[in-house]
Design a protein around this motif. Structure first.
Motif, PDB file in Angstrom:
ATOM      1  N   ILE A 159      74.818 -41.116  37.508  1.00 40.58           N
ATOM      2  CA  ILE A 159      74.801 -42.557  37.780  1.00 40.58           C
ATOM      3  C   ILE A 159      73.691 -43.232  36.977  1.00 40.58           C
ATOM      4  O   ILE A 159      73.871 -44.343  36.448  1.00 40.58           O
ATOM      5  CB  ILE A 159      74.620 -42.826  39.287  1.00 40.58           C
ATOM      6  CG1 ILE A 159      75.783 -42.217  40.078  1.00 40.58           C
ATOM      7  CG2 ILE A 159      74.539 -44.321  39.560  1.00 40.58           C
ATOM      8  CD1 ILE A 159      77.125 -42.774  39.724  1.00 40.58           C
ATOM      9  N   ASN A 160      72.553 -42.584  36.859  1.00 45.59           N
ATOM     10  CA  ASN A 160      71.455 -43.146  36.099  1.00 45.59           C
ATOM     11  C   ASN A 160      71.827 -43.312  34.618  1.00 45.59           C
ATOM     12  O   ASN A 160      71.500 -44.327  33.988  1.00 45.59           O
ATOM     13  CB  ASN A 160      70.221 -42.252  36.231  1.00 45.59           C
ATOM     14  CG  ASN A 160      69.031 -42.797  35.480  1.00 45.59           C
ATOM     15  OD1 ASN A 160      68.497 -43.856  35.798  1.00 45.59           O
ATOM     16  ND2 ASN A 160      68.603 -42.077  34.450  1.00 45.59           N
ATOM     17  N   THR A 161      72.510 -42.311  34.055  1.00 46.26           N
ATOM     18  CA  THR A 161      72.949 -42.419  32.661  1.00 46.26           C
ATOM     19  C   THR A 161      73.954 -43.551  32.488  1.00 46.26           C
ATOM     20  O   THR A 161      73.895 -44.315  31.514  1.00 46.26           O
ATOM     21  CB  THR A 161      73.580 -41.085  32.205  1.00 46.26           C
ATOM     22  OG1 THR A 161      72.622 -40.036  32.361  1.00 46.26           O
ATOM     23  CG2 THR A 161      74.017 -41.156  30.758  1.00 46.26           C
ATOM     24  N   LEU A 162      74.868 -43.671  33.431  1.00 46.55           N
ATOM     25  CA  LEU A 162      75.875 -44.720  33.337  1.00 46.55           C
ATOM     26  C   LEU A 162      75.259 -46.108  33.424  1.00 46.55           C
ATOM     27  O   LEU A 162      75.631 -47.019  32.660  1.00 46.55           O
ATOM     28  CB  LEU A 162      76.908 -44.526  34.454  1.00 46.55           C
ATOM     29  CG  LEU A 162      78.018 -45.574  34.552  1.00 46.55           C
ATOM     30  CD1 LEU A 162      78.890 -45.549  33.311  1.00 46.55           C
ATOM     31  CD2 LEU A 162      78.864 -45.355  35.807  1.00 46.55           C
ATOM     32  N   VAL A 163      74.297 -46.278  34.341  1.00 43.10           N
ATOM     33  CA  VAL A 163      73.731 -47.612  34.579  1.00 43.10           C
ATOM     34  C   VAL A 163      72.704 -47.985  33.513  1.00 43.10           C
ATOM     35  O   VAL A 163      72.770 -49.076  32.919  1.00 43.10           O
ATOM     36  CB  VAL A 163      73.100 -47.670  35.987  1.00 43.10           C
ATOM     37  CG1 VAL A 163      72.336 -48.983  36.177  1.00 43.10           C
ATOM     38  CG2 VAL A 163      74.175 -47.523  37.047  1.00 43.10           C
ATOM     39  N   LYS A 184      83.455 -45.567  32.639  1.00 46.94           N
ATOM     40  CA  LYS A 184      82.993 -45.725  34.021  1.00 46.94           C
ATOM     41  C   LYS A 184      83.988 -45.105  35.000  1.00 46.94           C
ATOM     42  O   LYS A 184      83.585 -44.391  35.942  1.00 46.94           O
ATOM     43  CB  LYS A 184      82.812 -47.218  34.336  1.00 46.94           C
ATOM     44  CG  LYS A 184      82.281 -47.496  35.731  1.00 46.94           C
ATOM     45  CD  LYS A 184      82.411 -48.960  36.074  1.00 46.94           C
ATOM     46  CE  LYS A 184      83.861 -49.329  36.270  1.00 46.94           C
ATOM     47  NZ  LYS A 184      84.053 -50.717  36.754  1.00 46.94           N
ATOM     48  N   VAL A 185      85.269 -45.344  34.798  1.00 55.66           N
ATOM     49  CA  VAL A 185      86.287 -44.790  35.700  1.00 55.66           C
ATOM     50  C   VAL A 185      86.276 -43.263  35.635  1.00 55.66           C
ATOM     51  O   VAL A 185      86.344 -42.573  36.667  1.00 55.66           O
ATOM     52  CB  VAL A 185      87.676 -45.349  35.329  1.00 55.66           C
ATOM     53  CG1 VAL A 185      88.770 -44.633  36.113  1.00 55.66           C
ATOM     54  CG2 VAL A 185      87.729 -46.849  35.598  1.00 55.66           C
ATOM     55  N   LYS A 186      86.172 -42.722  34.437  1.00 55.56           N
ATOM     56  CA  LYS A 186      86.186 -41.267  34.291  1.00 55.56           C
ATOM     57  C   LYS A 186      84.963 -40.626  34.949  1.00 55.56           C
ATOM     58  O   LYS A 186      85.070 -39.630  35.684  1.00 55.56           O
ATOM     59  CB  LYS A 186      86.227 -40.913  32.805  1.00 55.56           C
ATOM     60  CG  LYS A 186      86.348 -39.430  32.525  1.00 55.56           C
ATOM     61  CD  LYS A 186      86.266 -39.170  31.017  1.00 55.56           C
ATOM     62  CE  LYS A 186      87.390 -39.858  30.290  1.00 55.56           C
ATOM     63  NZ  LYS A 186      87.375 -39.522  28.828  1.00 55.56           N
ATOM     64  N   VAL A 187      83.773 -41.187  34.700  1.00 55.16           N
ATOM     65  CA  VAL A 187      82.543 -40.615  35.254  1.00 55.16           C
ATOM     66  C   VAL A 187      82.512 -40.738  36.769  1.00 55.16           C
ATOM     67  O   VAL A 187      82.188 -39.770  37.489  1.00 55.16           O
ATOM     68  CB  VAL A 187      81.320 -41.304  34.610  1.00 55.16           C
ATOM     69  CG1 VAL A 187      80.027 -40.908  35.334  1.00 55.16           C
ATOM     70  CG2 VAL A 187      81.217 -40.938  33.137  1.00 55.16           C
ATOM     71  N   THR A 195      74.533 -46.477  29.313  1.00 55.07           N
ATOM     72  CA  THR A 195      75.831 -46.975  28.850  1.00 55.07           C
ATOM     73  C   THR A 195      75.980 -48.467  29.114  1.00 55.07           C
ATOM     74  O   THR A 195      76.294 -49.252  28.206  1.00 55.07           O
ATOM     75  CB  THR A 195      76.957 -46.192  29.532  1.00 55.07           C
ATOM     76  OG1 THR A 195      76.734 -44.791  29.377  1.00 55.07           O
ATOM     77  CG2 THR A 195      78.286 -46.548  28.923  1.00 55.07           C
ATOM     78  N   MET A 196      75.760 -48.864  30.368  1.00 53.77           N
ATOM     79  CA  MET A 196      75.880 -50.296  30.688  1.00 53.77           C
ATOM     80  C   MET A 196      74.803 -51.117  30.001  1.00 53.77           C
ATOM     81  O   MET A 196      75.070 -52.239  29.536  1.00 53.77           O
ATOM     82  CB  MET A 196      75.806 -50.498  32.202  1.00 53.77           C
ATOM     83  CG  MET A 196      77.015 -49.994  32.963  1.00 53.77           C
ATOM     84  SD  MET A 196      76.917 -50.382  34.733  1.00 53.77           S
ATOM     85  CE  MET A 196      78.488 -49.737  35.306  1.00 53.77           C
ATOM     86  N   GLU A 197      73.617 -50.579  29.912  1.00 47.17           N
ATOM     87  CA  GLU A 197      72.517 -51.322  29.283  1.00 47.17           C
ATOM     88  C   GLU A 197      72.788 -51.537  27.795  1.00 47.17           C
ATOM     89  O   GLU A 197      72.455 -52.603  27.242  1.00 47.17           O
ATOM     90  CB  GLU A 197      71.203 -50.564  29.481  1.00 47.17           C
ATOM     91  CG  GLU A 197      69.979 -51.326  29.048  1.00 47.17           C
ATOM     92  CD  GLU A 197      69.736 -52.572  29.878  1.00 47.17           C
ATOM     93  OE1 GLU A 197      69.136 -53.526  29.340  1.00 47.17           O
ATOM     94  OE2 GLU A 197      70.150 -52.597  31.054  1.00 47.17           O
TER      95      GLU A 197
END
Length: 370
Positions: free
Chosen positions: A239-243, A319-322, A246-248
């Motif tokens: 979740i930390n990597t995604l937020v 996001k959906v996959k992760v 990736t999102m950043e």
């Protein structure tokens, strides 16, 4: 007789050089000293005969006691003059002017380079100032409702959804980190409690079995807790990597897009104001320059808009996959732990390729503690 003696004395006292000029003794001595110093500075004469006569001034005077001088025969003009001419014709050192030229040439190049850098910096500051002024003017015009702005309704809606989603995921991340911290403390407490029960079972024979049962239970809970803690930490890391990555990264591209949109509208407004004014020669030149700048910022805006659209699409897919994988892992691990199914818990971690750290790996080594 006296007249002849006087005539001879007069003839012997007046020195005559090779050119026939009469000179005094002081002038001859000064000339001789100057020529010696001059020859020493040039270092072309190997030996200077200080004690001997000056060959350039030596002459033979012939004449009778009572008559005038019959002739002057110079003895050194033939030999000295070529020497003097050769001396004056010696070429100067080739290193002098060339060294001066070679020293001045790098200096000129350095000055030109410095001047060029200064001009580039000045032009850069000038362009930045003009651009900042126009963008600030456009921003205030939009806020006070006096200016128009370019709006892509579909893209703006997707950007708003992304920002809202990021805030919610950040909240999930904070809660998951808090759960991991609390659960870690609980596992450490269970381990300490199991060690205490095991110690008391050895020291209390009358309660040895009871303390032993509880010690074994706490050790099993501690082992399963470490397995679940590994699953929770893996969930937090994903979740930390995604937020925060990736999102950043997508939001940074969106920020560049918004800045490009503001610049585009600022130069568009500038071009519209110039086009609405008089059409004299000076204004036409300014309109041409404004048209070029408008086209440059328009291309930049469209390119960044395309980049944002592509990144939003890939972000949604990622996001959906992760989240599908992480939510399934979190659910299965929590369910197996509280159901007491150790095999199911370990199988869940193997299914999602979660590697557990050995006990005590998070503790600093003896060298690090020192």
């Amino acid at each position: 007789m006296a007249d002849s003696i006087m005539s001879k004395a007069a003839t012997m006292e007046i020195p005559i050089n090779s050119n026939g000029d009469t000179r005094t003794a002081e002038e001859d001595s000064l000339e001789q000293a100057a020529q010696i110093d001059w020859s020493l500075e040039r270092k072309d004469l190997q030996q200077v005969m200080v004690s001997g006569p000056n060959l350039n001034e030596t002459s033979i005077v012939s004449g009778g006691y009572g008559g005038a001088a019959e002739g002057i025969i110079p003895t050194s003009s033939i030999k000295v003059e070529p020497l003097i001419l050769t001396f004056y014709s010696l070429p100067s050192s080739p290193q002098g002017p060339s060294m001066h030229h070679s020293n001045s040439h790098p200096t000129m190049m350095s000055e030109e380079a410095t001047r060029g850098i200064a001009v580039e910096k000045f032009d850069s500051v000038k362009k930045w100032s003009i651009n900042t002024y126009k963008c600030t003017k456009q921003m205030f015009s939009e806020r006070f409702g006096r200016g128009t702005r370019t709006v892509d309704l579909e893209l703006e809606a997707q950007i708003d959804v992304l920002r809202e989603t990021k805030q919610k995921y950040e909240h999930i991340l904070r809660l998951a980190q808090a759960l991991s911290g609390h659960f870690y403390n609980m596992v450490q407490t269970q381990q300490a409690l199991g060690d205490t029960f095991a110690d008391l079972s050895q020291k209390s024979p009358e309660l040895q079995d009871e303390f032993g049962y509880n010690a074994e239970t706490q050790r099993l809970l501690c082992k399963n807790g470490e397995t679940l803690l590994g699953a929770i930490n893996f969930f937090v890391s994903s979740i930390n990597t995604l937020v925060n990555k990736t999102m950043e990264d997508t939001l940074m591209t969106i920020k560049l897009y918004e800045n490009a949109r503001l610049e585009y509208d600022a130069y568009r407004t500038d071009l519209e104001e110039l086009s609405a004014g008089p059409r004299d020669a000076a204004t036409m030149m300014r309109i041409e320059v404004a048209q070029q700048e408008y086209q440059i910022h328009k291309d930049k805006y469209e390119r960044l808009r395309s980049d944002v659209t592509i990144k939003l699409k890939f972000l949604e897919e990622n996001k959906v996959k992760v989240m599908h994988k992480q939510l399934l892992l979190f659910h299965n691990a929590i369910s197996a732990y509280f159901a007491g199914n150790q095999q199911q818990l370990e199988q869940t971690l193997r299914q999602f390729s979660v590697k557990l750290k050995p006990p005590g790996s998070d503790k600093p080594s003896w060298l690090e503690e020192q």
